[in-house]
Design an enzyme around this catalytic site. Sequence first.
Site, short mmCIF file in Angstrom:
data_model
loop_
_atom_site.label_atom_id
_atom_site.label_comp_id
_atom_site.label_asym_id
_atom_site.label_seq_id
_atom_site.Cartn_x
_atom_site.Cartn_y
_atom_site.Cartn_z
N GLN A 56 0.99 -11.23 -3.20
CA GLN A 56 -0.43 -10.90 -3.14
C GLN A 56 -0.93 -10.47 -4.51
O GLN A 56 -0.20 -9.85 -5.27
CB GLN A 56 -0.65 -9.72 -2.18
CG GLN A 56 -0.29 -10.01 -0.75
CD GLN A 56 -0.54 -8.80 0.12
OE1 GLN A 56 -0.17 -7.69 -0.24
NE2 GLN A 56 -1.13 -9.01 1.27
N ASP B 93 -2.66 -7.96 -5.16
CA ASP B 93 -3.06 -6.78 -4.41
C ASP B 93 -3.55 -5.70 -5.35
O ASP B 93 -3.14 -5.64 -6.51
CB ASP B 93 -1.82 -6.28 -3.65
CG ASP B 93 -2.20 -5.41 -2.47
OD1 ASP B 93 -3.41 -5.30 -2.17
OD2 ASP B 93 -1.29 -4.84 -1.85
N CYS C 184 0.79 -1.23 0.00
CA CYS C 184 0.00 0.00 0.00
C CYS C 184 0.83 1.29 0.00
O CYS C 184 0.58 2.16 -0.82
CB CYS C 184 -1.02 0.02 1.12
SG CYS C 184 -0.95 -1.32 2.29
N LYS D 276 -12.20 -4.52 7.67
CA LYS D 276 -12.07 -5.31 6.45
C LYS D 276 -13.14 -6.39 6.33
O LYS D 276 -13.68 -6.87 7.31
CB LYS D 276 -10.69 -5.93 6.36
CG LYS D 276 -10.38 -6.97 7.43
CD LYS D 276 -9.00 -7.58 7.17
CE LYS D 276 -8.64 -8.59 8.24
NZ LYS D 276 -7.31 -9.18 8.03
N HIS E 286 -8.26 -1.27 0.02
CA HIS E 286 -7.26 -2.31 -0.20
C HIS E 286 -8.05 -3.55 -0.54
O HIS E 286 -8.99 -3.89 0.17
CB HIS E 286 -6.48 -2.60 1.08
CG HIS E 286 -5.84 -1.42 1.73
ND1 HIS E 286 -4.49 -1.28 1.85
CD2 HIS E 286 -6.38 -0.31 2.30
CE1 HIS E 286 -4.21 -0.15 2.50
NE2 HIS E 286 -5.33 0.45 2.78
N HIS F 63 -5.12 -1.38 -4.96
CA HIS F 63 -5.68 -0.30 -4.16
C HIS F 63 -6.54 0.56 -5.04
O HIS F 63 -6.12 0.95 -6.13
CB HIS F 63 -4.56 0.49 -3.50
CG HIS F 63 -3.80 -0.33 -2.51
ND1 HIS F 63 -2.68 -1.04 -2.84
CD2 HIS F 63 -4.07 -0.62 -1.20
CE1 HIS F 63 -2.27 -1.72 -1.78
NE2 HIS F 63 -3.10 -1.50 -0.77
N ARG G 252 6.84 -11.17 5.38
CA ARG G 252 6.41 -10.91 6.75
C ARG G 252 7.04 -11.96 7.65
O ARG G 252 7.02 -13.16 7.32
CB ARG G 252 4.88 -11.00 6.88
CG ARG G 252 4.18 -9.95 6.06
CD ARG G 252 2.68 -10.03 6.24
NE ARG G 252 2.03 -9.14 5.29
CZ ARG G 252 0.73 -9.07 5.07
NH1 ARG G 252 -0.08 -9.86 5.75
NH2 ARG G 252 0.23 -8.24 4.19
#
Length: 644
Positions: free
Chosen positions: A383, A385, A336, A467, A513, A387, A365
């Site tokens: 991911q 991912d 992000c 979320k 997200h 945004h 992570r």
Amino acid sequence: MPAITLPDGSVRQFDAPVTGTTVAEAIGPGLARAALAMKVDGKPVDISTEIDQDAHVVFITRRDIDALEMIRHDAAHVLAEAVQELFPGTQVTIGPSIENGFYYDFARNDPFTPEDFAPIEAKMREIVARGARFERQVMDREEAIAFFQAKGEKYKAQLIEDLPRSEVITLYRQGEWIDLCRGPHLRTTADIGTAFKLMKVAGAYWRGDHRNAMLSRIYGTAWRDQKELDAYLHQLEEAERRDHRRIGKDMGLFHIQEEAVGSVFWHPKGWKLYRTAETYMRRRLDASGYQEVKTPQLVDRILWEKSGHWENYRQNMFIAHVEDEDKSLALKPMNCPCHVQIFRQGLRSYRELPLRMAEFGACHRYEPSGALHGIMRVRAFTQDDAHIFCTEAQIAPETVRFVELLSSIYRDFGFESFRVKFSDRPEARSGSDDVWDQAEAALKEACATAGVEYELNPGEGAFYGPKLEFVLRDAIGRDWQCGTLQVDFVLPERLDAEYVAEDGARHRPVMLHRAILGSFERFLGILIEQYAGRFPLWLAPVQAVVATIVSDADAYAEEVATALTKAGLTVRTDLTNQKINAKVREHSLLHVPVLAVVGRKEAETRTVALRRLGGSAQDVVSLEEAVARLAAEATPPDLRADRV
RNA sequence: GCCGGCGUAGCUCAGGGGUAGAGCAACUGAUUCGUAAUCAGUAGGUCCACAGUUCAAUUCUGUGCGCCGGCACCA
């Protein structure tokens, strides 16, 4: 003068308060024998409960699903009694029924080991055979606390102390053994039956808090009869065969080794599967108005300090230092902040919103060692991912759009249903309560608009916003969050994202997200288990093997393989000097979906004998027909002509 | 990270204080055999690592690492 209404609508009058037992006897001896408990106005209670006013009563017999939960709960009591008989000094804590069984948490200096199961189980069977009646007893609160204190059961005493004042304290006695319990229970321990089995031991924190003492938990499974138990145990064995770690090894998809704990070594076949999924996802995103980007892996801590990750997430981050430089860089745990940096380049206009920025972002992570699990929970993952920078008014329509895309993609991968959880503000978080109120309200409203039904998951939101979690289930019933949608008012503020609105002034965008697969690693792990390695043709890493019967057919086999490869399929040949039986077996075990067998006949007539994984039928068709058919079937679902 | 279990050949596993075994796979040879295992032979192991006990440790003890099942944590 209670009037009892039964499920068939008939009503029975009684002159005085009656127990369920009496009512059942009045109806008939068969029912009296079968009735284990009952529901009074929908609430499950002991069969011995006295009914003193008009009520609807449904008797619970062994056949009812409600009986199962009671059998499990009662089995937990019997487990506790058995443990205390065998291991004096062990304290009891809690022991609920759960999906497929029950557990009981014990406080004890020496934790139990699987070796303790046989004697405990034998004792349990003895207690069941005794058939002691479950007797309910109401006790005064202070008296109950003193009672358990006197027995040295300090956990039970604490449980009572923490119950609300208004709560009626009930105890259940079975023979000599007595436990704090809300109930209800079956009639006697004999009603539990013998279809139970202790399954595993585990450590568990008192009250689920890692700051508390660790208790010793024993898990068991319990069913209404032996047949159900056997079926369950068989199902567990089957599930183990689906384990993605096993299939990953057997099919040669990937491996993990000590020097890179929590990171995946993708082998050629596994990577092929990965790329198929990635290519598919890229097409879907392109078609849905996303713009793909790529952002750095290593980013200076200054950015993480600004985003709040340094404060809220540092313990999960890999930090990197360079020998000669006095700088801390971190491997990105999320994409992000980087996406906001792209958004911040130049001046953005409201006309660009909603701006959907996607990345197949590799994140690292530092997950606790105990959390790692195959490729489903790793320390390095990618991911899918994205945004979405948008206005508040766009949150709801973007949510609708997202849920539609997600559902369609899950369906293409073979997941017809999934669960949705709504996670609200966690304890450690950024942003004021006002902002959180706003974000939670916006997401709830968006759910309502999108028609998404969810279960609440309190306190589980991300530190920057609430979320939605889209949850899929693995082979042995464990739930995994894959998709997610998070509403974020915090990061745009912290990282100073803005756009020029219609009014000419600068405004903060909202950030959504979102991920659909979650991570490729986890999703592919679940996908492997979903199909047990027997993928549909479009996903299979090796789609067909051309196998020869005699070496005279080798040249033709190569020709067939080439034709299939030209048509876009991933094909291998098997020209080894083995019997066709052996070849069929070998490639079947590797879950190759199509076997194209060629012998002399096929070479002469320019045909192939197609054999499907799991079937025994042979479909002899011309080479052209085979190519056309397989090419069509291997087309990814989103590219098919009949796609609506 | 915490509790428990486990770590022997490429895989699945057996064994056990005197330095190891099976099946499958691999390799070699023979076999050309029509839809889930052709036959014969060969080779293959610092028994996870380190320390301790012992005349002797892969085996017993301790520590570490990893894996498995839970818990806690989370995509």
